[in-house]
Design a protein around this motif. Structure first.
Motif, PDB file in Angstrom:
ATOM      1  N   UNK A  19      18.417   2.894  -2.247  1.00 25.24           N
ATOM      2  CA  UNK A  19      17.502   2.788  -1.105  1.00 25.24           C
ATOM      3  C   UNK A  19      17.053   4.173  -0.676  1.00 25.24           C
ATOM      4  N   UNK A  20      15.895   4.221  -0.018  1.00 24.25           N
ATOM      5  CA  UNK A  20      15.435   5.468   0.578  1.00 24.25           C
ATOM      6  C   UNK A  20      14.671   5.157   1.863  1.00 24.25           C
ATOM      7  N   UNK A  21      14.788   6.053   2.813  1.00 19.67           N
ATOM      8  CA  UNK A  21      14.036   5.933   4.050  1.00 19.67           C
ATOM      9  C   UNK A  21      12.564   6.189   3.740  1.00 19.67           C
ATOM     10  N   UNK A  22      11.695   5.363   4.280  1.00 21.53           N
ATOM     11  CA  UNK A  22      10.253   5.509   4.062  1.00 21.53           C
ATOM     12  C   UNK A  22       9.613   6.096   5.312  1.00 21.53           C
ATOM     13  N   UNK A  23       8.921   7.196   5.135  1.00 23.53           N
ATOM     14  CA  UNK A  23       8.106   7.785   6.190  1.00 23.53           C
ATOM     15  C   UNK A  23       6.650   7.588   5.767  1.00 23.53           C
ATOM     16  N   UNK A  24       5.906   6.731   6.469  1.00 21.51           N
ATOM     17  CA  UNK A  24       4.527   6.445   6.066  1.00 21.51           C
ATOM     18  C   UNK A  24       3.667   7.713   6.020  1.00 21.51           C
ATOM     19  N   UNK A  51      -0.322  -1.808  -8.432  1.00 23.77           N
ATOM     20  CA  UNK A  51      -1.594  -1.952  -9.149  1.00 23.77           C
ATOM     21  C   UNK A  51      -2.754  -1.277  -8.432  1.00 23.77           C
ATOM     22  N   UNK A  52      -2.495  -0.643  -7.259  1.00 25.90           N
ATOM     23  CA  UNK A  52      -3.542   0.057  -6.524  1.00 25.90           C
ATOM     24  C   UNK A  52      -4.138  -0.722  -5.367  1.00 25.90           C
ATOM     25  N   UNK A  53      -3.823  -2.007  -5.250  1.00 27.28           N
ATOM     26  CA  UNK A  53      -4.319  -2.793  -4.115  1.00 27.28           C
ATOM     27  C   UNK A  53      -3.731  -2.252  -2.813  1.00 27.28           C
ATOM     28  N   UNK A  54      -4.562  -2.184  -1.776  1.00 24.25           N
ATOM     29  CA  UNK A  54      -4.107  -1.796  -0.442  1.00 24.25           C
ATOM     30  C   UNK A  54      -4.097  -3.055   0.410  1.00 24.25           C
ATOM     31  N   UNK A  55      -2.981  -3.305   1.064  1.00 25.24           N
ATOM     32  CA  UNK A  55      -2.819  -4.523   1.852  1.00 25.24           C
ATOM     33  C   UNK A  55      -2.097  -4.165   3.151  1.00 25.24           C
ATOM     34  N   UNK A  56      -2.450  -4.871   4.228  1.00 28.37           N
ATOM     35  CA  UNK A  56      -1.757  -4.704   5.501  1.00 28.37           C
ATOM     36  C   UNK A  56      -1.125  -6.037   5.872  1.00 28.37           C
ATOM     37  N   UNK A  57       0.178  -6.037   6.012  1.00 30.32           N
ATOM     38  CA  UNK A  57       0.912  -7.210   6.465  1.00 30.32           C
ATOM     39  C   UNK A  57       0.988  -7.127   7.983  1.00 30.32           C
ATOM     40  N   UNK A  58       0.458  -8.117   8.652  1.00 27.52           N
ATOM     41  CA  UNK A  58       0.354  -8.119  10.113  1.00 27.52           C
ATOM     42  C   UNK A  58       1.550  -8.807  10.772  1.00 27.52           C
ATOM     43  N   UNK A  75       0.298   5.544   6.721  1.00 30.79           N
ATOM     44  CA  UNK A  75       0.465   5.621   8.165  1.00 30.79           C
ATOM     45  C   UNK A  75      -0.736   5.022   8.894  1.00 30.79           C
ATOM     46  N   UNK A  76      -1.905   4.965   8.232  1.00 30.68           N
ATOM     47  CA  UNK A  76      -3.055   4.260   8.814  1.00 30.68           C
ATOM     48  C   UNK A  76      -2.727   2.776   8.873  1.00 30.68           C
ATOM     49  N   UNK A  77      -2.881   2.183  10.019  1.00 30.65           N
ATOM     50  CA  UNK A  77      -2.671   0.743  10.231  1.00 30.65           C
ATOM     51  C   UNK A  77      -1.206   0.317  10.182  1.00 30.65           C
ATOM     52  N   UNK A  78      -0.265   1.262  10.108  1.00 28.77           N
ATOM     53  CA  UNK A  78       1.155   0.889  10.124  1.00 28.77           C
ATOM     54  C   UNK A  78       1.729   1.145  11.503  1.00 28.77           C
ATOM     55  N   UNK A  79       2.246   0.084  12.117  1.00 33.41           N
ATOM     56  CA  UNK A  79       2.928   0.220  13.404  1.00 33.41           C
ATOM     57  C   UNK A  79       4.413  -0.120  13.291  1.00 33.41           C
ATOM     58  N   UNK A  80       4.808  -0.741  12.197  1.00 34.24           N
ATOM     59  CA  UNK A  80       6.230  -1.036  11.957  1.00 34.24           C
ATOM     60  C   UNK A  80       6.960   0.287  11.714  1.00 34.24           C
ATOM     61  N   UNK A  81       8.262   0.305  11.980  1.00 35.36           N
ATOM     62  CA  UNK A  81       9.023   1.534  11.771  1.00 35.36           C
ATOM     63  C   UNK A  81      10.434   1.196  11.283  1.00 35.36           C
TER      64      UNK A  81
END
Length: 87
Positions: A19-24, A51-58, A75-81
């Motif tokens: 595992x690794x901590x993710x910093x957007x 595959x290069x697709x950009x997706x935002x899970x709301x 970090x654009x459009x990411x509010x989860x932490x």
């Protein structure tokens, strides 16, 4: 400690072994592609998949385990932490 599975190659349905901590960050790829992302504090999660697709899970709930192969968490459009990449 005895690991009876140490000589077996893990598959995509096997439990994560690292595992690794993710910093957007928009411009930085993760060190390793994920097999899943754990969301510690809920919100929206924007990522680029392998595959290069950009997706935002709301509206992801805190404690969500999202089974995605991600190369970047934006970090654009990411509010989860409190994100953790599992592999």
């Amino acid at each position: 400690m005895i690991d009876v599975y140490k000589n077996r190659q893990p598959g995509m349905t096997s439990p994560a072994v690292a595992a690794e901590i993710i910093i957007p960050a928009n411009g930085r790829e993760l060190n390793y592609a994920t097999r899943a992302v754990y969301v510690g504090s809920g919100g929206d999660l924007s990522m680029e998949l392998l595959n290069g697709d950009v997706v935002t899970f709301k509206n992801l709930a805190s404690g969500t385990l999202l089974p995605v192969r991600a190369r970047r968490v934006r970090n654009s459009d990411t509010t989860a932490s409190d994100l953790i990449g599992l592999r």
